[in-house]
Design a protein around this motif. Sequence first.
Motif: not given
Length: 100
Positions: A2-9, A12-13, A22-26, A78-83
Motif C-alpha cells: 500500500g501507499k503512504i498519504l500525507l495530509l498537511g501544510d 511538508t507535503v 503521495e500528499g495533499k495540502s490542506l 510533527p511539522s516545521p510549524f508545530s511544537e
Amino acid sequence: MGKILLLGDRYTVSLFKLMGTEGKSLEDPYQLEKELEAVRRREDIDLVLITRDLYEPVREKVDVLMANQGKPLITVIPSPFSESKPIDVKKMVLKALGFG
C-alpha cells in the motif's frame, strides 16, 4: 504494498513528495475530517500521516476516526510549524499491530 498519504501544510507535503509519498495540502484544519472520510474509501492507502498543526484544532473528531479505523493506519507527525515532541516508536508499532 500500500501507499503512504500525507495530509498537511504545503511545505511538508512538498518535502514528502520529493521522497515519493503521495500528499495533499490542506489550508483549513476543518477540511481534515472530510478528507479522511474520502481516504477511508481508498483501498490503496495503508498509512495516513497528518501534520500536528492540522490535527490539533480538530483533535476530538479525528481521534474518534482514528480509534475506529482499521485500515488505513492514521498517525500524527510533527511539522516545521508545530511544537515537536519525542515520538514513541514502540507505542506506535504496538498500536499498528492492534495492541495499543
